[in-house]
Each structure stands twice: as structure tokens, then as C-alpha cells.
Scaffold this motif. Sequence first.
Motif, mmCIF file in Angstrom:
data_model
loop_
_atom_site.group_PDB
_atom_site.id
_atom_site.type_symbol
_atom_site.label_atom_id
_atom_site.label_comp_id
_atom_site.label_asym_id
_atom_site.label_seq_id
_atom_site.Cartn_x
_atom_site.Cartn_y
_atom_site.Cartn_z
ATOM 1 N N SER A 105 26.630 27.743 39.574
ATOM 2 C CA SER A 105 25.765 28.926 38.873
ATOM 3 C C SER A 105 26.588 29.266 37.441
ATOM 4 C CB SER A 105 25.761 30.012 39.827
ATOM 5 O OG SER A 105 25.403 31.243 39.060
ATOM 6 N N ASN A 106 25.731 29.629 36.652
ATOM 7 C CA ASN A 106 26.305 30.253 35.440
ATOM 8 C C ASN A 106 27.002 31.585 36.015
ATOM 9 O OD1 ASN A 106 23.609 31.370 35.611
ATOM 10 N ND2 ASN A 106 24.235 32.314 33.617
ATOM 11 N N PHE A 107 26.825 32.233 36.979
ATOM 12 C CA PHE A 107 27.535 33.507 37.297
ATOM 13 C C PHE A 107 28.492 33.044 38.319
ATOM 14 C CE2 PHE A 107 23.378 35.870 36.499
ATOM 15 C CZ PHE A 107 23.654 36.180 35.293
ATOM 16 N N SER A 108 29.276 31.674 38.104
ATOM 17 C CA SER A 108 29.937 31.373 39.262
ATOM 18 C C SER A 108 31.270 32.217 39.505
ATOM 19 C CB SER A 108 30.370 29.617 38.807
ATOM 20 O OG SER A 108 31.585 30.026 37.626
ATOM 21 N N GLY A 109 31.943 32.731 38.706
ATOM 22 C CA GLY A 109 32.915 33.595 38.659
ATOM 23 C C GLY A 109 32.712 34.849 39.830
ATOM 24 N N SER A 110 31.436 35.547 39.474
ATOM 25 C CA SER A 110 31.194 36.785 40.222
ATOM 26 C C SER A 110 30.474 36.353 41.738
ATOM 27 C CB SER A 110 30.059 37.776 39.558
ATOM 28 O OG SER A 110 29.010 36.954 39.050
ATOM 29 N N HIS A 111 29.851 35.294 41.775
ATOM 30 C CA HIS A 111 29.493 34.559 43.005
ATOM 31 C C HIS A 111 30.697 34.418 43.880
ATOM 32 C CE1 HIS A 111 25.011 33.512 41.793
ATOM 33 N NE2 HIS A 111 25.419 34.767 41.387
ATOM 34 N N THR A 112 31.746 33.655 43.241
ATOM 35 C CA THR A 112 32.744 33.343 44.187
ATOM 36 C C THR A 112 33.302 34.626 44.722
ATOM 37 O OG1 THR A 112 33.253 31.243 42.815
ATOM 38 C CG2 THR A 112 35.140 32.313 44.189
ATOM 39 N N LEU A 113 33.562 35.542 44.174
ATOM 40 C CA LEU A 113 34.252 36.797 44.563
ATOM 41 C C LEU A 113 33.419 37.551 45.517
ATOM 42 C CD1 LEU A 113 35.466 38.061 40.969
ATOM 43 C CD2 LEU A 113 36.669 37.033 42.920
ATOM 44 N N GLU A 114 32.137 37.508 45.302
ATOM 45 C CA GLU A 114 31.238 38.228 46.073
ATOM 46 C C GLU A 114 30.883 37.581 47.437
ATOM 47 O OE1 GLU A 114 27.949 40.611 43.439
ATOM 48 O OE2 GLU A 114 28.170 38.672 42.941
ATOM 49 N N TYR A 115 30.942 36.221 47.313
ATOM 50 C CA TYR A 115 30.778 35.424 48.471
ATOM 51 C C TYR A 115 32.319 35.458 49.478
ATOM 52 C CZ TYR A 115 26.506 33.073 46.123
ATOM 53 O OH TYR A 115 25.631 33.284 45.558
ATOM 54 N N SER A 116 33.151 35.357 48.758
ATOM 55 C CA SER A 116 34.476 35.747 49.427
ATOM 56 C C SER A 116 34.427 36.966 50.239
ATOM 57 C CB SER A 116 35.734 35.690 48.450
ATOM 58 O OG SER A 116 35.568 34.506 47.571
ATOM 59 N N PHE A 117 34.010 38.079 49.860
ATOM 60 C CA PHE A 117 33.965 39.221 50.344
ATOM 61 C C PHE A 117 33.039 39.260 51.420
ATOM 62 C CE2 PHE A 117 32.614 44.151 49.650
ATOM 63 C CZ PHE A 117 33.130 44.540 51.036
ATOM 64 N N SER A 118 31.965 38.666 51.306
ATOM 65 C CA SER A 118 30.818 38.591 52.324
ATOM 66 C C SER A 118 31.311 37.545 53.710
ATOM 67 C CB SER A 118 29.356 38.111 51.981
ATOM 68 O OG SER A 118 29.455 37.034 51.121
ATOM 69 N N ALA A 119 32.145 36.766 53.249
ATOM 70 C CA ALA A 119 32.768 35.647 54.207
ATOM 71 C C ALA A 119 33.609 36.663 54.910
ATOM 72 C CB ALA A 119 33.459 34.520 53.556
ATOM 73 N N PHE A 120 34.403 37.178 54.448
ATOM 74 C CA PHE A 120 35.463 38.139 55.304
ATOM 75 C C PHE A 120 34.691 38.996 56.049
ATOM 76 C CE2 PHE A 120 37.408 42.371 55.797
ATOM 77 C CZ PHE A 120 38.782 41.989 56.005
ATOM 78 N N ALA A 121 33.397 39.898 55.933
ATOM 79 C CA ALA A 121 32.879 40.648 56.874
ATOM 80 C C ALA A 121 32.476 39.615 57.895
ATOM 81 C CB ALA A 121 31.663 41.188 55.826
ATOM 82 N N ALA A 122 31.746 38.512 57.502
ATOM 83 C CA ALA A 122 31.381 37.699 58.693
ATOM 84 C C ALA A 122 32.522 37.188 59.425
ATOM 85 C CB ALA A 122 30.781 36.240 58.210
ATOM 86 N N ALA A 123 33.837 36.873 58.893
ATOM 87 C CA ALA A 123 34.943 36.527 59.838
ATOM 88 C C ALA A 123 35.165 37.793 60.647
ATOM 89 C CB ALA A 123 36.117 36.319 58.657
ATOM 90 N N GLN A 124 35.222 38.802 60.247
ATOM 91 C CA GLN A 124 35.787 40.050 61.148
ATOM 92 C C GLN A 124 34.632 40.296 62.392
ATOM 93 O OE1 GLN A 124 38.810 41.064 60.764
ATOM 94 N NE2 GLN A 124 38.720 39.754 59.115
ATOM 95 N N MET A 125 33.487 39.992 62.047
ATOM 96 C CA MET A 125 32.442 40.023 62.960
ATOM 97 C C MET A 125 32.521 38.807 64.106
ATOM 98 S SD MET A 125 28.446 40.553 62.676
ATOM 99 C CE MET A 125 27.252 40.995 64.156
ATOM 100 N N ALA A 126 33.025 37.673 63.594
ATOM 101 C CA ALA A 126 33.207 36.594 64.356
ATOM 102 C C ALA A 126 34.560 36.855 65.392
ATOM 103 C CB ALA A 126 33.332 35.284 63.542
#
Length: 398
Positions: A105-126
Motif C-alpha cells: 500500500s502507499n499507506f504502508s507505514g500507517s497500515h503496518t502500525l494499525e494492523y500491529s495494534f489490531s493483531a494485539f487485540a486478537a492475540a489477547q482474545m485468543a
Amino acid sequence: MAALSNTHLQIFKDKGWFGDGIANSEFVSGVGTNFVGLAIAGAYHAGIRNYDVELAYQAVKANELSYKNRPIGSGKLDTKAFVENGFVPFLERQGDDFVTDSTGSNFSGSHTLEYSFSAFAAAQMAKAMGKTGDYDKFIKLSNGWRQILNPQNKLMQPKKANGSFIEKFDPYQPWRGFQEGNSVQYSFYVPQNPAGLVDAIGKDNFNNRLDSIFTVSEKLGFGGGKTIDAFAGVNSIYNHGNQPNLHTSWLFNFSGKPWLTQKWTRAIGRDFYGTEPIHGYGYGQDEDQGQLGSWYVMNALGLFDVKGFTDLRPIIELGSPLFEKVTITLGNGKTLTIETKNNSKNNVYIQSATFNGTSLDNCWLYRDDLMKGGRLTFVMGSQPNISWGTKIPPPSAQ
């Protein structure tokens, strides 16, 4: 939140995906990053579970990892790139301002940061549901931010598919690598692991940089000055008029200087917000579903959580309450009274605090303790008490 969760789960059952934007149960344009899974994970950890929990988890998991035949309306079209690389590679195509596909993505920086955050949320639920294998996968992805933190300039800098940082990098330039912001703003976007970010940047460097950012941005009203435009502050060093920065002033609680959170959150509430028709939420602002107004309410109460309750055991950070006394009726029917003594526009610093008569030495509480109700009392003063709130920093565990 239960109704919202059930609505999105119904959409998932009907369409097979969460929606990035929803109107009349149909996919509409969103920002492309789809935080529905994060919101539902936060609800789960807050004890809101009157829905099909197993279905909710499967939907959260799919939102983070699935990409085959993913429709545009579900957002996260670069999920494949993030999952395979651990970061989203930067794309730049001549004549095309907005590019996101399975390769990057041309928004790769912000996407990486946002997906890292949402992955954390999923990790804690798992983790809470005993899904150890999924937890390991998600928690690894939640550290994607480390891949784009340039060790030389200590800024988030997009990477190309070959792993090299992009050239001609201007940390103040918006829209190149960062959606609705720039690298200076997004370099503090690791709400899931503030302690890790502080350590990676260096505590003194972190505190000095962030404090100086607020000192400078105060002159512009903590946004884009008096420019009237929804994106007025996207090239500023701090922009309270948009979501990526709303947690930043609370990070001093994690870096050993909670009095700076008290100072700057009160200053933002004082200067950025107004009561004139042209100056309500800043001048240029992007209210987006009530986030700026909600921030003000939470800030005025002196309560916040940079992680959005996505921790396995959520916390509440303590800031500088605006009012002398507020009584909140909690969702469980109990009441929480927040009171301050010696509070004024100049007395913004916490001198001491108690919860139900017991002295508080930390600048945070577990949410489940606060939900028991009672009385939270702050004694305020005009000078910072640099020994209060520093004994044990807020948890930042993985």
C-alpha cells in the motif's frame, strides 16, 4: 457495545466479512483498515459477551488473517502482504494517489502500525480463549511496528518489499506512507506496547521529543492552527484533530513522567476545544463518529486507556480531572464518584490520590477494580509531584 457487536456479527454471518464501513447493513467506503475486530475484542475483555463468543472470535481472526477473495468493502486489502512479511510493503505508482492491494500500500507505514495494534487485540482474545497457536501467530504480528522503526532516526519509516527503507523520506510529509498524517505523528502509534516503544527509542529521547512536540504544537492550538479544513493538521508535528494522535499525550504515564500527561492533557482540553461556532473541535478537525468529543469527556474525567480495553485485563490510566466532582453510573449499576480538591485552571498536577480511602501510588488502576465503584479522590496543585504515579508504570505486557 453489545448491540454494536451483534450487528457486526450479523453482517459477518450474512457476508462472510466484517465491513470497513457500513450503511444499512451494506459495505460502504471506509478508511481501509477495518478495526471492527479490535472493537469486539475490547468488548470481550471488558466483559461484554452477550453474543456468540466463538463466532466472534472466528470473525476477529478472519479479519486479521484472511485475504482470499476479500471484498473491497471489508478493507485491509493488503492483509496478505502484512501476514507474509510482518509489515506492509510500500507501493508508489505514478498517477495513482491511493494504492492498496495484496502486495502492499502507499499507506504502508500507517497500515503496518494499525494492523500491529489490531493483531494485539486478537492475540489477547485468543489467549483468553485458550487458543495458544493463534495467540503466538497474532502476538508476532503485533510487533510489526518494530520492522519499520528506523534505528538511525528513531522514526517510523515505510519499507519496500525488499526490506529496505524508502528513499527521499520526509518525516513531515503526509499521505506518503501514512494515511491522514505523517511519520512524526505516527511514530508514537504503538498503543499496544508503549513500554516497548519507549525502550526502542530510549526513555530520555522519548520524553524529550514528545514534550518538545507538545511545547511547539501548543502555539498552533495542538492542531493545524486556525486553518478551517478537516485535514488542517496532517503535516503538523502533532494533530489532535485526527485519530492517530489522540492517545499520544497519555504516553508519559508509561515513560515515567505522568505529570507531563497531566500537564498536556489539560492544556489540550483547554486550547483545542472551544465553544464558539467556528471553534468547537479545533478549527480543522476530523470528528469521525464522535472520537474527538469522546476524548474530551474521558479527558475531563481524568480517565483513559490507550489500548481501548484490548489488554487481557484492561486498565484505566489516571490523568488530571477537570471537575470538582462527577458521579458516574456504571454499566453494572454501581456508581463511581470522582472528586478533586484544590482544583483550578492552574492546579492541574496530581499531588496525591486515593481510591475508596486507600492511597494510590500508581497512575493507573485495573478496570475491574474501578468497576466495583466507590470514590476516586485527587488532591491537585500548581507544581508537579514528580514522585507520584511513578512506582509501577501501567502494564505493557505481551
